[in-house]
Design an enzyme around this catalytic site. Structure first.
Site, PDB file in Angstrom:
ATOM      1  N   PRO A   1       0.851  -1.199   0.000  1.00 28.47           N
ATOM      2  CA  PRO A   1       0.000   0.000   0.000  1.00 28.47           C
ATOM      3  C   PRO A   1       0.886   1.249   0.000  1.00 28.47           C
ATOM      4  O   PRO A   1       1.531   1.556   1.002  1.00 28.47           O
ATOM      5  CB  PRO A   1      -0.810  -0.129   1.287  1.00 28.47           C
ATOM      6  CG  PRO A   1      -0.067  -1.096   2.141  1.00 28.47           C
ATOM      7  CD  PRO A   1       0.833  -1.923   1.275  1.00 28.47           C
TER       8      PRO A   1
ATOM      9  N   ASP B   1       5.768   2.609   2.460  1.00 27.23           N
ATOM     10  CA  ASP B   1       4.925   1.420   2.646  1.00 27.23           C
ATOM     11  C   ASP B   1       4.066   1.659   3.885  1.00 27.23           C
ATOM     12  O   ASP B   1       4.568   1.668   5.009  1.00 27.23           O
ATOM     13  CB  ASP B   1       5.853   0.197   2.834  1.00 27.23           C
ATOM     14  CG  ASP B   1       5.091  -1.098   2.972  1.00 27.23           C
ATOM     15  OD1 ASP B   1       3.893  -1.052   3.302  1.00 27.23           O
ATOM     16  OD2 ASP B   1       5.713  -2.166   2.750  1.00 27.23           O
ATOM     17  N   HIS B   2       2.775   1.835   3.655  1.00 25.01           N
ATOM     18  CA  HIS B   2       1.906   2.212   4.783  1.00 25.01           C
ATOM     19  C   HIS B   2       1.660   1.059   5.750  1.00 25.01           C
ATOM     20  O   HIS B   2       1.055   1.238   6.797  1.00 25.01           O
ATOM     21  CB  HIS B   2       0.574   2.754   4.238  1.00 25.01           C
ATOM     22  CG  HIS B   2      -0.082   3.748   5.156  1.00 25.01           C
ATOM     23  ND1 HIS B   2       0.219   3.843   6.499  1.00 25.01           N
ATOM     24  CD2 HIS B   2      -1.011   4.710   4.923  1.00 25.01           C
ATOM     25  CE1 HIS B   2      -0.505   4.794   7.057  1.00 25.01           C
ATOM     26  NE2 HIS B   2      -1.262   5.338   6.113  1.00 25.01           N
ATOM     27  N   ARG B   3       2.145  -0.136   5.424  1.00 24.10           N
ATOM     28  CA  ARG B   3       2.065  -1.216   6.408  1.00 24.10           C
ATOM     29  C   ARG B   3       3.071  -0.986   7.522  1.00 24.10           C
ATOM     30  O   ARG B   3       2.926  -1.501   8.626  1.00 24.10           O
ATOM     31  CB  ARG B   3       2.359  -2.573   5.742  1.00 24.10           C
ATOM     32  CG  ARG B   3       1.331  -2.983   4.710  1.00 24.10           C
ATOM     33  CD  ARG B   3       1.791  -4.220   3.985  1.00 24.10           C
ATOM     34  NE  ARG B   3       3.105  -4.031   3.376  1.00 24.10           N
ATOM     35  CZ  ARG B   3       3.815  -5.006   2.813  1.00 24.10           C
ATOM     36  NH1 ARG B   3       3.347  -6.239   2.795  1.00 24.10           N
ATOM     37  NH2 ARG B   3       4.985  -4.749   2.256  1.00 24.10           N
TER      38      ARG B   3
END
Ligand code: CAO
Length: 547
Positions: free
Chosen positions: A343, A519-521
């Site tokens: 994401p 990386d939004h994780r």
């Protein structure tokens, strides 16, 4: 008539290689270089050639035995001619009765059959066996181009072949000046470090890393064994054709078997397109991508991604089609994998580099004196490295199962380089520990190597974060795709004069557009905001680099 013991030659450090096939029988008349058995180690399969012509008198090994260098394989009775040749070549064993039991003498026959005398005299012409040098790559590489033909004259440094690994395309230069005597490979071959490429007749001793026939007697024998690696495995085994065949019976090399295990693919289901039906890596890739595509289509009505429909472009005008280079194919795969798995969020800001640019331009003469070039990139790398150190989350990666975070205590920064062969990302190691001048030199050097296809696979490994600069080309900004499993990438666009409100008036300032994809994780907006603000502040006042 003379008897000779044939021993396992230097097999590239492989201990305990298993005999998977015996290719000769007692009483059989065999020729020099004829393959006598196939050994398989955890690294490779290789056919072992006979160093002599003659009759197999006795076989001392069986399928399943584990052999190492120097192990006795068989005893041969040399044919009269060969025995005579060997004697002519000074093989002392031939004056001794019957059996030779010394490995060095075995190899000596191989060595002296052609070039023993020149090997001793430095001024004369000798034949150099050129092998794939140590590229730092673990796996097979595509040999995409053979740049010379038999009979061509080459100068030392001329390109002989072009190799493409998973990461880069590189040229193998000729280690000597001379004439191409024979070529052992052709375009499209799959090769590994140490595989034989060609022989060159020339003068003088050869430089590392290419092996010379005069350097090590063992290597003369080892080279054909290595050269056989990719085209070997089980020459006598019939290519399995039935669909119910067992994986063990499938004709494939250990690298392919390992990959198949990693993919969880039953090899028996893969159609081999190599010689004698051998399963190649490409076959495995094609099998896996067919399976994925099939699954995607099956899921099209549900949550799967619909396939892009095929279009007949020729219906609308003339078209041409050319295969993608390996680098381009791999870039496409990596980009798609990252785009689909990660994401992405992209955050934008502009750094006021008016003062930095004034400082940089003031150093132009100094850069010239040092024989380098100081572009904004060196400042961006330096500032980013320092900021990364203070935001270690950006130096982390998710574990493969996504259940833990791995934080690296080093700061290696990848730099995207646009080359005619495609996009490559060499890595600047320990960028946070380098000075501005060291970074300027390294950026220039890595970009040059990338464009000249001189990067080695290990020059492109280990990156923690990537910087992609299109500053020299223009554009107000772009959203970079993360080089997974890294978690962040910085895009740098072209700096330009912009009116900036200073509280009282608009002043012209040199503004550098930056875009940070993360990386939004792993990274939240707050982390990214803090990272970007500190980077912009640092570039806006490079005195922060002193802190
Ligand atoms: N703003 C304004 N000018 C810039 C600039 C910027 N952000 N960045 C570089 N320039 C100028 C340089 O100062 C230099 O000008 P001078 O010769 O007058 O000093 C000129 O542009 C050329 O720079 P360069 O490209 O030779 O060197 P670099 O250090 O800026 O960049 C490299 C090196 C390897 C990053 C670059 O050459 C490159 O390949 N960029 C492409 C990366 C890419 O393709 N990214 C996309 C990936 S996703 O598809």
């Amino acid at each position: 008539m003379t008897d000779k013991i044939v021993l396992v030659p230097d097999i590239g450090g492989s201990e305990g290689a298993e005999v998977v096939d015996l290719l000769v029988e007692v009483g059989e008349q065999i020729s020099e270089e004829q393959s006598i058995l196939v050994l398989e180690s955890d690294k490779a399969s290789m056919e072992i050639p006979s160093p002599y012509a003659g009759i197999v008198k006795e076989i001392n090994v069986k399928v399943g035995d584990e052999l190492s260098e120097g192990a006795q394989v068989l005893v041969m009775t040399l044919s009269g001619d060969v025995a005579g040749d060997a004697a002519d070549d000074g093989d002392t064993a031939d004056s001794a009765p019957d059996v030779v039991d010394d490995a060095s003498q075995e190899v000596a026959v191989q060595e002296t059959s052609e070039q023993a005398a020149p090997a001793a005299s430095s001024g004369e012409e000798i034949v150099h066996e050129v092998v794939v040098p140590d590229t730092g790559s673990d796996g097979a590489m595509d040999l995409t181009e053979v740049c010379v033909a038999e009979g061509d004259s080459v100068e030392e440094g001329d390109s002989l072949v072009v190799l493409e690994s998973d990461k880069a395309s590189m040229e193998v230069p000729s280690p000597v000046s001379g004439v191409i005597r024979s070529i052992a490979v052709s375009a499209g071959a799959s090769v590994k470090d140490g595989d034989a490429l060609m022989s060159i007749k020339g003068a003088g001793a050869m430089q590392a890393p290419v092996e010379s026939s005069t350097d090590k007697a063992n290597d003369k024998l080892a080279a054909p064994a290595k050269a056989a690696v990719e085209n070997s495995v089980a020459p006598k085994a019939a290519a399995p054709s039935s669909s119910d065949k067992h994986d063990d019976l499938v004709y494939a090399g250990p690298a392919v078997r390992k990959l198949a295990r990693e993919f969880g693919v039953p090899l028996a289901q893969v159609k081999g397109t190599g010689p004698r039906g051998r399963v190649m890596k490409e076959d495995l890739h094609a099998f896996v991508s067919d399976m994925v595509e099939g699954k995607a289509q099956a899921m099209a009505a549900g949550s799967g991604i619909p396939a892009v429909p095929a279009v007949d472009f020729s219906a609308f005008g003339d078209v041409s089609e050319a295969p993608l280079s390996r680098v381009a194919r791999l870039t496409a795969e990596n980009m798609q994998r990252s785009w689909l798995n990660v994401p992405h969020v992209t955050q934008f800001d502009d750094a006021d580099i008016t003062d930095m640019e004034a400082f940089r331009k003031g150093l132009k003469a100094e850069a010239e004196r040092r024989g380098t070039k100081l572009t904004p990139m060196a400042f961006v790398v330096l500032a980013t490295a320092r900021v990364l150190r203070q935001h270690p989350l950006f130096l982390s990666s998710l574990s493969a199962d996504g259940q833990s975070l791995i934080t690296k205590d080093y700061c290696h920064i990848g730099m995207a380089v646009d080359t005619p062969a495609g996009l490559v990302v060499p890595v600047i190691r320990d960028a946070d520990k380098k000075t501005l001048w060291e970074l300027a030199v390294e950026i220039l050097e890595l970009a040059g190597k990338a464009r000249d296809r001189k990067l080695r696979p290990d020059d492109m490994q280990g990156g923690c974060f990537t910087i992609s600069s299109l500053g020299s080309l223009g554009g107000r900004g772009f959203t970079p795709i993360i080089n997974t499993p890294e978690v962040g990438i910085l895009a740098v666009s072209k700096a330009s004069q912009q009116p900036v409100w200073d509280g009282n008036q608009f002043s012209p300032r040199n503004m550098l557009p930056l875009a940070l994809s993360y990386d939004h994780r792993v990274i939240n907006g707050g982390d990214a905001g803090r990272f970007m603000t500190q980077l912009v502040t640092t570039l806006g006042d490079i005195r922060h680099l002193l802190l």
